[in-house]
Design a protein around this motif. Structure first.
Motif, PDB file in Angstrom:
ATOM      1  N   PRO A 157     -14.558   6.073 -10.196  1.00 32.72           N
ATOM      2  CA  PRO A 157     -13.843   5.064 -10.980  1.00 32.72           C
ATOM      3  C   PRO A 157     -12.632   4.544 -10.230  1.00 32.72           C
ATOM      4  N   ALA A 158     -12.234   3.337 -10.548  1.00 31.17           N
ATOM      5  CA  ALA A 158     -11.069   2.739  -9.909  1.00 31.17           C
ATOM      6  C   ALA A 158      -9.821   3.557 -10.257  1.00 31.17           C
ATOM      7  N   PRO A 159      -8.906   3.739  -9.297  1.00 32.45           N
ATOM      8  CA  PRO A 159      -7.698   4.523  -9.585  1.00 32.45           C
ATOM      9  C   PRO A 159      -6.841   3.844 -10.646  1.00 32.45           C
ATOM     10  N   THR A 160      -6.174   4.655 -11.441  1.00 33.03           N
ATOM     11  CA  THR A 160      -5.276   4.138 -12.481  1.00 33.03           C
ATOM     12  C   THR A 160      -3.821   4.359 -12.134  1.00 33.03           C
ATOM     13  N   THR A 161      -3.552   5.130 -11.079  1.00 32.35           N
ATOM     14  CA  THR A 161      -2.197   5.360 -10.606  1.00 32.35           C
ATOM     15  C   THR A 161      -2.169   5.195  -9.097  1.00 32.35           C
ATOM     16  N   SER A 162      -0.996   5.059  -8.554  1.00 32.65           N
ATOM     17  CA  SER A 162      -0.866   4.978  -7.108  1.00 32.65           C
ATOM     18  C   SER A 162      -1.037   6.361  -6.500  1.00 32.65           C
ATOM     19  N   ALA A 163      -1.302   6.386  -5.202  1.00 27.64           N
ATOM     20  CA  ALA A 163      -1.459   7.670  -4.519  1.00 27.64           C
ATOM     21  C   ALA A 163      -0.143   8.429  -4.501  1.00 27.64           C
ATOM     22  N   GLY A 164       0.966   7.715  -4.284  1.00 29.65           N
ATOM     23  CA  GLY A 164       2.262   8.380  -4.250  1.00 29.65           C
ATOM     24  C   GLY A 164       2.619   9.024  -5.574  1.00 29.65           C
ATOM     25  N   GLU A 165       2.368   8.312  -6.666  1.00 30.85           N
ATOM     26  CA  GLU A 165       2.627   8.885  -7.988  1.00 30.85           C
ATOM     27  C   GLU A 165       1.762  10.106  -8.222  1.00 30.85           C
ATOM     28  N   ARG A 220       0.815  -1.220   0.000  1.00 29.00           N
ATOM     29  CA  ARG A 220       0.000   0.000   0.000  1.00 29.00           C
ATOM     30  C   ARG A 220       0.849   1.271   0.000  1.00 29.00           C
ATOM     31  N   SER A 221       2.159   1.150   0.261  1.00 31.17           N
ATOM     32  CA  SER A 221       3.037   2.324   0.232  1.00 31.17           C
ATOM     33  C   SER A 221       3.737   2.494  -1.113  1.00 31.17           C
ATOM     34  N   LEU A 222       3.652   1.488  -1.985  1.00 33.42           N
ATOM     35  CA  LEU A 222       4.437   1.499  -3.217  1.00 33.42           C
ATOM     36  C   LEU A 222       3.822   2.420  -4.266  1.00 33.42           C
ATOM     37  N   PRO A 223       4.682   3.086  -5.053  1.00 32.18           N
ATOM     38  CA  PRO A 223       4.166   4.017  -6.068  1.00 32.18           C
ATOM     39  C   PRO A 223       3.899   3.366  -7.413  1.00 32.18           C
ATOM     40  N   GLY A 224       4.258   2.082  -7.586  1.00 34.55           N
ATOM     41  CA  GLY A 224       4.145   1.463  -8.894  1.00 34.55           C
ATOM     42  C   GLY A 224       2.955   0.564  -9.079  1.00 34.55           C
ATOM     43  N   THR A 225       1.967   0.635  -8.194  1.00 32.15           N
ATOM     44  CA  THR A 225       0.780  -0.207  -8.281  1.00 32.15           C
ATOM     45  C   THR A 225      -0.433   0.577  -7.816  1.00 32.15           C
ATOM     46  N   VAL A 226      -1.597   0.270  -8.402  1.00 32.57           N
ATOM     47  CA  VAL A 226      -2.814   0.952  -7.973  1.00 32.57           C
ATOM     48  C   VAL A 226      -3.186   0.563  -6.550  1.00 32.57           C
ATOM     49  N   GLU A 227      -2.607  -0.511  -6.052  1.00 30.23           N
ATOM     50  CA  GLU A 227      -2.821  -0.886  -4.656  1.00 30.23           C
ATOM     51  C   GLU A 227      -2.031   0.000  -3.702  1.00 30.23           C
ATOM     52  N   GLY A 228      -1.151   0.827  -4.243  1.00 32.78           N
ATOM     53  CA  GLY A 228      -0.406   1.769  -3.414  1.00 32.78           C
ATOM     54  C   GLY A 228      -1.254   2.985  -3.094  1.00 32.78           C
ATOM     55  N   GLY A 262     -17.394  -0.273  -0.381  1.00 37.55           N
ATOM     56  CA  GLY A 262     -16.589   0.332  -1.429  1.00 37.55           C
ATOM     57  C   GLY A 262     -15.158  -0.152  -1.346  1.00 37.55           C
ATOM     58  N   ASP A 263     -14.210   0.648  -1.844  1.00 40.86           N
ATOM     59  CA  ASP A 263     -12.806   0.281  -1.892  1.00 40.86           C
ATOM     60  C   ASP A 263     -12.132   0.652  -0.576  1.00 40.86           C
ATOM     61  N   PRO A 264     -11.733  -0.326   0.237  1.00 44.19           N
ATOM     62  CA  PRO A 264     -11.111   0.004   1.529  1.00 44.19           C
ATOM     63  C   PRO A 264      -9.781   0.720   1.367  1.00 44.19           C
ATOM     64  N   GLY A 265      -9.042   0.413   0.289  1.00 49.11           N
ATOM     65  CA  GLY A 265      -7.778   1.091   0.085  1.00 49.11           C
ATOM     66  C   GLY A 265      -7.936   2.585  -0.090  1.00 49.11           C
TER      67      GLY A 265
END
Length: 769
Positions: free
Chosen positions: A345-353, A312-320, A558-561
């Motif tokens: 809509p579902a995110p297409t980038t990570s939060a960090g990015e 969840r901290s990673l910038p290279g996945t939408v799970e981040g 909804g989306d817990p992330g």
């Protein structure tokens, strides 16, 4: 006898003559000038040398046979004696041909016996204790016999008169790089960190105003940007790769909009905004790499069994999804009445990015990871690669045999090292440890940062000269990675970076260039030591907090992330690698995280009645309960009812309930009462996984209604009485038809008074007419 007497009489005269001769020699030594070249031995100075030398100028950085070496220096008398008659010269040692020879010379500096330039007097300089003086002198390269390309150790030798004696009063070892005809070049890439420790607690509140100092004039982060801003051609010829922590940029963005610390306005509003603007300008020129949010200690999370928190901290996945929501932002999830078509809509980038893209107007790289300590666990690597990482920056200690990658085998250095993992071949880049140490220690280097720069050039110079001896046409690459919180100064950092573009035997490149460059074999990956990561009670607190987060995530609509992004950001801040050097800070941060996440359970729960009493009017009257959801998002909950006293009360199972955000909801619980009376019932809300929500509520339930058992007994008794009455009625009718006396019924009670035979029958008599 005469000869003996003559001899004996001559001894006193001989002694006097000898004494006069010795005295004359001593006086002559004290009064006559001593040639400077012979005033002190060429060996190293003693530890008691009183004069400290700080080099401020040493030009040119690349010496040729026809060059004139110019040295500017400050001399400081750290001793207790006055020093006069100062003079200085350069003297060099033998050419160094390998990195191992350079390392050995740095540990035991050369005496400089190979060639010595003449001493030059420092006129009109008297150093009293504590005084300092600046002096600049020049020496033709020819005086040092610098005829071959390569790296030479050089000694700055200062002589002077102290307590009446001429001696070496100060010395400083450094290096000269000589390149005139070489066509070989060493390509250098820099990874420049822009990170800092977290300054917000688990709730997102600023805990201090230290970051304002860091980005203000002459603060550490201010100097980190200034070093880049001073590069030639605006930095376009020196593509330094910026490793940026999204959490740092997020904090500065929040500060620039106004913030408080301990209830008072923060003092870094303007400085934060200006720093972000400067970074935005640099991001146009230099490539940007997004670090994990808060630059988490990846190995610590993995070792604690928390790979999900790492992802969840990673910038290279939408799970981040880790990111701190802005104050006053709207709920991050739709209410219970929302439909699938109204959900975001579902995110297409990570939060960090997204944080970096919004703040810096750039698209950062998200596929490169830089584990703290320069090594990584195998299971951590698997989580990183699953989270979008396909390149790693590691230190030499991260491999079993990194010598080939950094040019310590006599062959060309190559920073790119492919490694085989369970998921396939992974590109890694080896950070040169010696160069990193030089940069890290430049601010406190003996002789000043300019001497550290010469060591930096010497390391690269040895690589270049040994490459020229092997194969001048071979490409050679080196990666320089300073520590995360390096204390940089533009006065020395900028020249070091600029050297890669200005010196003819060096070339500048980005990390992306290195990843497609020459390859070296550095062996297998080596796992870091267990004591290198965050551990202990702090990680236990983090694990407990994450367990609560994951349990609540199962209840989120909804989306817990997305809706728990702020809590995920809090987890990341609590395990930032910056806490490795601050165990007390880590403990406090982890404890705060655990308390904050534990309080999350209390945001949803039952509303206890004023007196805790309920009265049911009928056997199937429902139990009406009020529940609250103080969270800004909807959740699904379950209700558990347990009876602690009495066996005549039952409550039916209630389906999972959906609670809208920031609302109170009434839940009707069907009940069944089998007998009247009072019952103790304990109610508790829970997540779908069974985790408790809110506090346990104890209720007193009273019922005056007939339950099934009581009703059955009552009906049975009534039926029995009815049968008895019917029997008496039938017997009475039969007697009347027969006209006989009424017999004593079995169901008639016999009076207790009278004799044992019972009352006597009395014949009926007629009343007189």
């Amino acid at each position: 006898m005469t000869r003996r007497a003559a001899g004996g009489a001559g001894r006193p005269a001989t002694r006097v003559l000898l004494g006069v001769t010795v005295l004359t020699a001593v006086l002559g030594a004290l009064l006559l000038p001593v040639p400077a070249a012979q005033a002190a031995p060429a060996t190293g100075a003693t530890a008691a040398a009183p004069v400290a030398i700080t080099i401020t100028t040493l030009e040119p950085r690349t010496v040729t046979p026809g060059s004139t070496v110019v040295v500017g220096m400050t001399l400081t008398n750290d001793g207790d004696d006055t020093i006069t008659d100062l003079s200085v010269r350069l003297q060099r040692g033998d050419r160094l041909t390998t990195r191992d020879e350079l390392t050995a010379d740095a540990a035991q500096p050369s005496a400089g016996d190979a060639a010595q330039a003449p001493f030059q007097p420092i006129p009109s300089t008297v150093l009293e204790p504590g005084d300092d003086a600046f002096f600049q002198f020049s020496t033709p390269a020819a005086d040092l016999a610098l005829t071959a390309d390569g790296v030479y150790p050089v000694l700055v030798n200062v002589n002077g008169t102290r307590a009446g004696l001429v001696e070496r009063v100060g010395e400083l070892s450094t290096y000269l790089t000589v390149f005139a005809g070489t066509t070989s070049r060493t390509t250098v890439s820099w990874l420049w960190p822009l990170t800092d420790r977290p300054h917000r607690d688990a709730d997102g509140t600023f805990t201090d105003d230290d970051l304002a100092d860091e980005v203000s004039a002459d603060g550490r982060l201010d100097r980190a940007l200034a070093a880049l801003e001073g590069l030639p051609d605006g930095g376009r010829t020196v593509p330094v790769t910026l490793a940026v922590d999204p959490a740092l940029v997020e904090e500065l963005t929040a500060m620039s909009g106004g913030y408080t610390v301990d209830g008072a306005p923060g003092g870094g509003v303007a400085a934060a905004g200006e720093w972000l603007s400067r970074l935005r300008s640099l991001a146009v020129v230099h490539p940007v790499v997004a670090l994990p949010y808060a630059d988490v200690d990846a190995d610590a999370l993995q070792a604690a069994g928390l790979p999900g928190a790492l992802t969840r901290s990673l910038p290279g996945t939408v799970e981040g999804t880790a990111a701190q929501p802005a104050r006053g932002s709207a709920p991050a999830t739709p209410s219970a009445t929302a439909t699938a078509t109204t959900e975001p809509p579902a995110p297409t980038t990570s939060a960090g990015e997204q944080v970096l893209a919004d703040a810096l107007d750039t698209t950062p790289r998200t596929d490169l990871a830089w584990p703290a300590g320069g090594a990584v666990r195998t299971d951590t690597l698997a989580t990183l690669t699953a989270g979008g990482v396909d390149q790693l920056v590691l230190g030499q200690g991260g491999y079993t045999d990194a010598d080939a990658a950094v040019g310590r085998t006599g062959r060309a250095a190559a920073a790119r090292v492919p490694v085989t993992t369970a998921g396939g071949t992974l590109t890694t880049l080896v950070a040169d440890s010696a160069l990193a140490e030089v940069v890290a220690g430049a601010d406190t280097a003996v002789g000043g940062p300019r001497v550290a720069e010469q060591r930096y050039l010497a390391e690269l110079g040895v690589l270049t000269s040994q490459l020229a001896a092997v194969d001048p046409a071979v490409a050679q690459t080196v990666l320089v990675v300073p520590p995360r919180e390096v204390q940089a100064d533009p006065d020395w950092t900028t020249p070091m970076m600029a050297d890669t573009a200005t010196e003819p035997w060096l070339a500048a490149a980005s990390l992306e260039d290195l990843a497609s460059g020459p390859v070296a074999d550095a062996g297998d990956l080596v796992a870091p030591a267990d004591d290198a990561r965050l551990a202990g009670p702090g990680m236990a607190s983090v694990a407990a907090a994450v367990a609560v987060r994951d349990d609540v995530a199962g209840a989120v609509v909804g989306d817990p992330g997305t809706v728990l992004a702020g809590y995920d950001a809090a987890v990341s801040r609590a395990v930032s690698v910056s806490w490795r050097d601050d165990p007390d800070g880590f403990t406090a941060s982890a404890t705060d995280l655990q308390q904050t996440l534990a309080a999350l359970r209390g945001e949803v729960g039952l509303v206890a009645p004023a007196d805790g009493a309920y009265s049911l009017a009928s056997s199937d009257a429902p139990l009406v309960l009020t529940v609250r959801n103080d969270l800004p998002f909807a959740v699904d909950v379950t209700l558990d009812l347990q009876t602690r006293s009495g066996v005549g009360f039952e409550a039916e199972t209630v389906p999972a309930q959906r609670l809208d955000p920031l609302t109170r909801t009434v839940i009707t619980v069907p009940t069944s009462v089998r007998q009247s009376g009072s019952f103790t019932v304990v109610a508790q809300l829970a997540t779908p996984a069974g985790g408790p929500l809110g506090t346990e509520v104890q209720l007193r339930v009273s019922s005056t209604a007939y339950g099934p058992i009581t009703l059955a007994i009552t009906i049975g008794a009534t039926a029995l009485l009815g049968l008895l009455f019917l029997r008496r009625l039938v017997l009475f009718v039969l007697r009347r038809r027969r006209g006989g006396p009424a017999p004593v019924d079995d169901d008639v009670l016999v009076p207790v008074d009278g004799d044992a035979a019972g009352p006597q029958s009395t014949p009926p008599t007629r009343s007189p007419v």
